[in-house]
Design a protein around this motif. Structure first.
Motif, mmCIF file in Angstrom:
data_model
loop_
_atom_site.group_PDB
_atom_site.id
_atom_site.type_symbol
_atom_site.label_atom_id
_atom_site.label_comp_id
_atom_site.label_asym_id
_atom_site.label_seq_id
_atom_site.Cartn_x
_atom_site.Cartn_y
_atom_site.Cartn_z
ATOM 1 N N ARG A 296 0.318 5.164 -0.901
ATOM 2 C CA ARG A 296 -1.076 4.981 -1.326
ATOM 3 C C ARG A 296 -2.084 5.386 -0.259
ATOM 4 N NH1 ARG A 296 1.344 0.256 -3.255
ATOM 5 N NH2 ARG A 296 0.470 -1.000 -1.574
ATOM 6 N N THR A 297 -1.614 5.521 0.994
ATOM 7 C CA THR A 297 -2.571 5.732 2.087
ATOM 8 C C THR A 297 -2.355 6.995 2.907
ATOM 9 O OG1 THR A 297 -1.242 4.355 3.578
ATOM 10 C CG2 THR A 297 -2.982 3.249 2.317
ATOM 11 N N MET A 298 -1.238 7.718 2.662
ATOM 12 C CA MET A 298 -0.941 8.903 3.462
ATOM 13 C C MET A 298 -0.436 10.020 2.560
ATOM 14 S SD MET A 298 1.301 7.174 6.499
ATOM 15 C CE MET A 298 0.627 7.481 8.111
ATOM 16 N N LEU B 59 3.016 1.310 0.259
ATOM 17 C CA LEU B 59 1.753 1.325 0.995
ATOM 18 C C LEU B 59 1.511 2.698 1.619
ATOM 19 C CD1 LEU B 59 -0.744 -0.100 2.090
ATOM 20 C CD2 LEU B 59 0.672 -0.913 4.002
#
Length: 88
Positions: free
Chosen positions: A51-53, A48
């Motif tokens: 995918r986001t940072m 996660l």
């Protein structure tokens, strides 16, 4: 998503933590080994984050986690559990 007064934790962190706690409880009841539960959660969390940072932000999260271990913060949490610091 609103941040806490120190600008670190989103306001839905408590809710997310409760959901994760329930998932852990369920997996332990299903007789999944604690190391497998922890590894799966860590792998999912890293996925996660990826995918986001960006890599720098992920590094900061991981350094913060390592600092908690090295400072004894996690040991203090373990010592407060029933049975003291016995491994699960």
């Amino acid at each position: 998503m609103q941040l806490d007064p120190q600008g670190v934790a989103p306001d839905d962190l408590s809710h997310a933590g409760s959901v994760v706690d329930k998932a852990i409880e369920y997996m332990i009841e299903q007789k999944i080994a604690p190391i497998s539960v922890a590894s799966a959660l860590l792998g999912g969390a890293l996925g996660l984050l990826a995918r986001t940072m960006d890599d720098q932000a992920i590094g900061a999260v991981l350094r913060n986690a390592l600092a908690s271990v090295e400072s004894g913060e996690l040991r203090e949490m373990r010592d407060q559990l029933p049975g003291g610091n016995a491994p699960v």
